[in-house]
Design a protein around this motif. Structure first.
Motif, PDB file in Angstrom:
ATOM      1  N   THR A 291      -6.107  -1.486  -6.573  1.00 12.83           N
ATOM      2  CA  THR A 291      -6.881  -0.642  -5.651  1.00 12.83           C
ATOM      3  C   THR A 291      -8.382  -0.786  -5.896  1.00 12.83           C
ATOM      4  O   THR A 291      -9.155  -0.983  -4.953  1.00 12.83           O
TER       5      THR A 291
ATOM      6  N   HIS B 184       0.864  -1.189   0.000  1.00 12.95           N
ATOM      7  CA  HIS B 184       0.000   0.000   0.000  1.00 12.95           C
ATOM      8  C   HIS B 184       0.896   1.234   0.000  1.00 12.95           C
ATOM      9  O   HIS B 184       1.811   1.312   0.808  1.00 12.95           O
TER      10      HIS B 184
ATOM     11  N   ASN C 225      -3.851  -0.558   5.479  1.00 11.00           N
ATOM     12  CA  ASN C 225      -2.455  -0.578   5.871  1.00 11.00           C
ATOM     13  C   ASN C 225      -2.301  -0.938   7.350  1.00 11.00           C
ATOM     14  O   ASN C 225      -1.542  -0.311   8.080  1.00 11.00           O
TER      15      ASN C 225
ATOM     16  N   THR D  78      -3.065   0.418  -3.916  1.00 18.45           N
ATOM     17  CA  THR D  78      -2.663  -0.927  -3.492  1.00 18.45           C
ATOM     18  C   THR D  78      -2.139  -1.706  -4.690  1.00 18.45           C
ATOM     19  O   THR D  78      -2.788  -1.717  -5.751  1.00 18.45           O
TER      20      THR D  78
END
Ligand SMILES: Nc1ncnc2c1ncn2[C@@H]1O[C@H](COP(=O)(O)OP(=O)(O)OP(=O)(O)O)[C@@H](O)[C@H]1O
Ligand SMILES: [Mg+2]
Length: 359
Positions: A116, A84, A236, A90
């Protein structure tokens, strides 16, 4: 030209990577943090990569810890990870150990893809699934309540009617033994009907209650974490689990215990909007297994602690129903255990689930 064999890469992976749009490829030397090569796709979004340390791409100002390519070289096998970036992107990443360079240092081939949007979609689907599950539970409660009201409404109305009639007769001093007995018998009849309904309802609730079998809480925790994995990835958040493999089995209902831990993990993740650590620690004493779910999130204000187990208490607006903790504690109590919450604002929250087991 380097053969896929030489790269120790599954040629299928390589072909997919080379032919799929949106796939980024680069060659890095972890020892010196140098980027030796990057593909066109990567060049479009990060043009001066060859002049910069490889970790700059991930929005970092220092060496990645751990370094995926470094690990791939050290273990001499392909490594994968989800990364991330601070900007909220991501990536699914793979690192493959690469051939030796002339100066003795080794490089790695990195292949990564922006996931993502995929993750956001998965997250939305999971949230919807949980909400549906909750809605189903609510619907069951609603149905039970409806059945109950329907079944007792008439007998209760009958009781009120006969009592009113008797009161009027008492007031006017106008009642005989027969009328009194007759009315009391009707009242008894209606009250018995209500009692029957209550008993049946309890029976129904018991049937739906629990199916007790030996349950391994480590499995419950692992599967629960899997359910919320995309929520974890999108935040995260580091997850640390310390549950011994030989944790004694508790007698319980796997599905219901899973609901408890999913609720607790969701709360912990909600409390850590961007980053933090979710720790799940398990230990056994002589007669009980204790699992602690701790987060380093916002914590709960003292004045809210006494409201946590009230139905519909939520600070999440329309994002929360306020039933998660109440439902969780009820489930743990039906397993003869207990669920407690410790929290400090700004430091985090620890929920302790204690369940008995027999040796
Ligand atoms: N780990 C936690 N950290 C901070 N606050 C928490 C935590 N767990 C619970 N809370 C607080 O307790 C409230 C009630 O939690 P509960 O799980 O019952 O409902 P909810 O999370 O709001 O909604 P949902 O029904 O979707 O679970 C939350 O709204 C939040 O304010
Ligand atoms: Mg909740």
């Amino acid at each position: 030209m380097i053969a896929a064999q030489e790269l120790r890469i599954d040629s299928g992976v390589l072909v997919t990577a080379l032919t799929t749009g949106g796939t980024f490829i680069r060659v890095v030397v972890p020892e010196s943090n140098k980027v030796l090569y990057q593909n066109e796709e990567l060049h479009k979004i990060f043009p001066d990569a060859l002049q910069r340390p490889c970790y700059h791409f991930w929005g970092r100002t220092s060496h990645c810890e751990p370094c995926l390519s470094g690990e791939a070289i050290k273990c001499n096998t392909r490594q994968s990870a989800t990364v991330h970036t601070p900007k909220g992107v991501t990536f699914a990443c793979f690192a493959h150990p690469f051939v030796q360079q002339a100066d003795g240092t080794r490089a790695a081939l990195e292949i990564f893809r922006d996931i993502t949007r995929e993750r956001a979609l998965e997250h939305a689907v999971e949230k919807t699934k949980l909400r549906l599950l909750e809605a189903q539970n609510m619907a069951t409660v609603g149905n039970l309540a409806g059945t109950f009201v329907h079944a007792v409404r008439n007998p209760l109305a009958g009781i009120v009617l006969y009592v009113d009639m008797l009161l009027r007769k008492v007031d006017s001093n106008n009642f005989d033994q027969k009328t009194l007995k007759d009315s009391l018998l009707r009242i008894k009849d209606s009250a018995t009907k209500c009692e029957e309904v209550t008993k049946n309802l309890l029976k129904l609730a018991k049937v739906q209650k629990t199916e007790l079998k030996p349950v391994n809480l480590k499995e419950v925790v692992d599967q629960g974490l899997h359910v919320v994995s995309s929520k974890i990835a999108s935040k995260n958040v580091d997850v640390v689990t310390t549950l011994p493999d030989d944790l004694p089995a508790v007698m319980g209902d796997f599905a219901q215990l899973q609901v408890v831990f999913i609720n607790l993990f969701s709360n912990a993740l909600d409390a850590m909007p961007s980053a933090g650590t979710l720790t799940v620690h398990g230990a056994a004493s002589d007669s009980a297994v204790e699992v602690k779910v701790a987060d380093t999130g916002c914590g709960i204000p003292r004045e809210n602690l006494s409201l946590l187990f009230k139905d519909f208490f939520s600070t999440k607006g329309d994002k929360g129903t306020g039933l998660g903790l109440t439902q969780s504690r009820r489930i743990i109590q039906t397993h003869n255990g207990n669920l407690t919450v410790d929290s400090e604002v700004g430091k985090g929250t620890t929920v302790t689930v204690k369940l008995p087991y027999k040796k």
